[in-house]
Design a protein around this motif. Structure first.
Motif, short mmCIF file in Angstrom:
data_model
loop_
_atom_site.label_atom_id
_atom_site.label_comp_id
_atom_site.label_asym_id
_atom_site.label_seq_id
_atom_site.Cartn_x
_atom_site.Cartn_y
_atom_site.Cartn_z
N THR A 326 52.20 -30.91 22.43
CA THR A 326 53.53 -31.45 22.14
C THR A 326 53.90 -32.50 23.19
O THR A 326 53.39 -32.49 24.30
N LYS A 327 54.78 -33.42 22.79
CA LYS A 327 55.42 -34.28 23.79
C LYS A 327 56.48 -33.44 24.50
O LYS A 327 56.90 -32.40 23.99
N PHE A 328 56.92 -33.90 25.67
CA PHE A 328 57.89 -33.12 26.43
C PHE A 328 59.32 -33.46 25.98
O PHE A 328 60.10 -34.05 26.71
N ASP A 329 59.62 -33.10 24.74
CA ASP A 329 61.00 -33.25 24.24
C ASP A 329 61.26 -32.21 23.16
O ASP A 329 60.32 -31.68 22.54
N GLU A 330 62.53 -31.94 22.94
CA GLU A 330 62.94 -30.85 22.05
C GLU A 330 62.46 -31.07 20.61
O GLU A 330 61.98 -30.16 19.95
N HIS A 331 62.58 -32.32 20.12
CA HIS A 331 62.22 -32.60 18.73
C HIS A 331 60.72 -32.38 18.49
O HIS A 331 60.31 -31.76 17.51
N SER A 332 59.89 -32.91 19.40
CA SER A 332 58.44 -32.77 19.26
C SER A 332 58.03 -31.30 19.32
O SER A 332 57.21 -30.84 18.51
N LEU A 333 58.62 -30.56 20.25
CA LEU A 333 58.30 -29.13 20.36
C LEU A 333 58.71 -28.40 19.09
O LEU A 333 57.96 -27.56 18.58
N ASN A 334 59.89 -28.73 18.58
CA ASN A 334 60.37 -28.10 17.36
C ASN A 334 59.42 -28.36 16.19
O ASN A 334 59.12 -27.47 15.39
#
Length: 382
Positions: A326-334
């Motif tokens: 994942t990238k280190f951001d909420e949207h990517s993790l989601n």
């Protein structure tokens, strides 16, 4: 000096597995092993338990106490840290003649060992500098000039050391070329405990169970994980975000905090989970060359993991198809979490299990013992 007596020294010797597994491997290879560590007060119970346990194995633990010294308080505890350095130097002045090798893990123990040898040329022990983490790359408020000073001192210590040890080839970027010929990689693979424990948790079979354990610090993607919905989140460990995790666990049914767990308990909990979370902030150099124990524990257990892009372990995860990136951001993790399926998690977990033997502790242990044999001349025949 005793031909086969060695000293292993680390600040928080019993929180990670690096020193304990090294101590046991060398004891098994017929070395007489002592351990030196820092009793900070807040870790007194852990040290007491470890001292008793290692004592039963024939390994002596020496603890240095400099008053109650909490973790992560920066300049507030600087006096205690200076006192610790002085006490380690005094310990070596008094006892250093007993040891053939002093093996210091990380800068905060390597520095006093280096100073002790500089001040007292009568200390003839060989010195191993084991760099599990580069302090100057840490996520912390350390000023730039201090980071630069630490880096320069660390390189002087490397020059003085007989052998330099790092946990991963990615860390070679921080080792000057002049010292790479005496640098050896001993990875962070797990030394499986001889005794297992059952630490049952009430996992939900209807949702995905994601487990993070270790340092509860702001660079570990914990705040991103806490925002995820429709999954069960499990946390274990200590650190600056502990209060926030406890508060969330008290508020939301899907968030659980298990406190600080021993390795055997961690392995039991992790074996019940669907995926292990290792999402580190790649904006810090320390995380760009990550070599977490969790990765090897996931391999050992046959569990897939979630890691961050540009943290070096993402290349490992992709190469062997053992998890998700994942990238280190909420949207990517989601997006990644929503894409997880129980079937695919099992496949990736099996991939992890299949490559574990190639990265097992047995392989690194043989290399470690060979290093010591070459230094102590143990096993040589006349």
């Amino acid at each position: 000096m005793t031909q086969n007596k060695i000293l292993l020294a680390q600040n928080s010797a019993f929180i990670a597995n690096r020193l304990p597994r090294t101590a046991r491997a060398l004891k098994e290879a017929d070395y007489e092993v002592d351990i030196l560590n820092w009793n900070r007060g807040v870790n007194a119970e852990i040290i007491q338990s470890a001292t008793k346990s290692f004592g039963l194995e024939g390994i002596t633990v020496h603890s240095v106490y400099c008053g109650n010294t909490p973790y992560g308080k920066g300049i507030i505890t600087v006096f205690n840290k200076i006192l610790f350095i002085i006490k380690v130097i005094l310990f070596l002045f008094k006892n250093g003649h007993q040891y053939k090798v002093v093996h210091a893990i990380d800068f905060d123990l390597a520095l006093p060992v280096y100073i002790a040898k500089l001040i007292n040329p009568k200390l003839k022990f060989e010195f191993i500098y084991d760099i599990a983490d580069f302090v100057e790359t840490f996520h912390s408020p350390i000023p730039k000039f201090i980071r630069s000073m630490i880096k320069n001192l660390s390189e002087r210590i490397m020059n003085h050391a007989k052998v330099v040890i790092i946990p991963d080839e990615n860390r070679l970027v921080n080792i000057p070329k002049a010292f790479q010929n005496k640098t050896v990689i001993i990875n962070n693979s797990i030394d499986p405990p001889q005794q297992t424990v059952d630490y049952e948790v009430k996992i939900s079979g209807d949702t995905l169970n994601i487990f993070y354990y270790g340092a509860l610090s702001k660079d570990r993607g914990i705040e991103l994980l806490l925002k995820q919905k429709n999954v069960s989140l499990w946390f274990a460990g200590k650190g600056e975000l502990q209060g926030e995790i406890v508060e969330n666990a008290d508020t939301y049914d899907n968030i659980h905090y298990l406190g600080y767990l021993q390795l055997e308990q961690i392995l039991s909990v992790a074996s019940q989970m669907d995926v292990i979370y290792m999402v580190y902030d790649p904006s810090y150099q320390h995380n760009q060359i990550a070599s977490p124990n969790k990765l090897y524990e996931a391999l050992y257990l046959g569990k897939p993991c979630i890691v961050t892009e540009n943290t070096s372990i993402d290349l490992f995860v992709e190469k062997y198809d053992i998890g998700y990136i994942t990238k280190f951001d909420e949207h990517s993790l989601n997006t990644v979490i929503k894409s997880l399926s129980k079937e695919e998690l099992i496949v990736k977990g099996n991939n992890a299990k299949s490559i574990y033997p190639a990265f097992s502790w047995d392989t690194s242990k043989r290399k470690l013992v060979e290093i010591y044999k070459s230094i102590t001349k143990k096993g040589d025949t006349i």
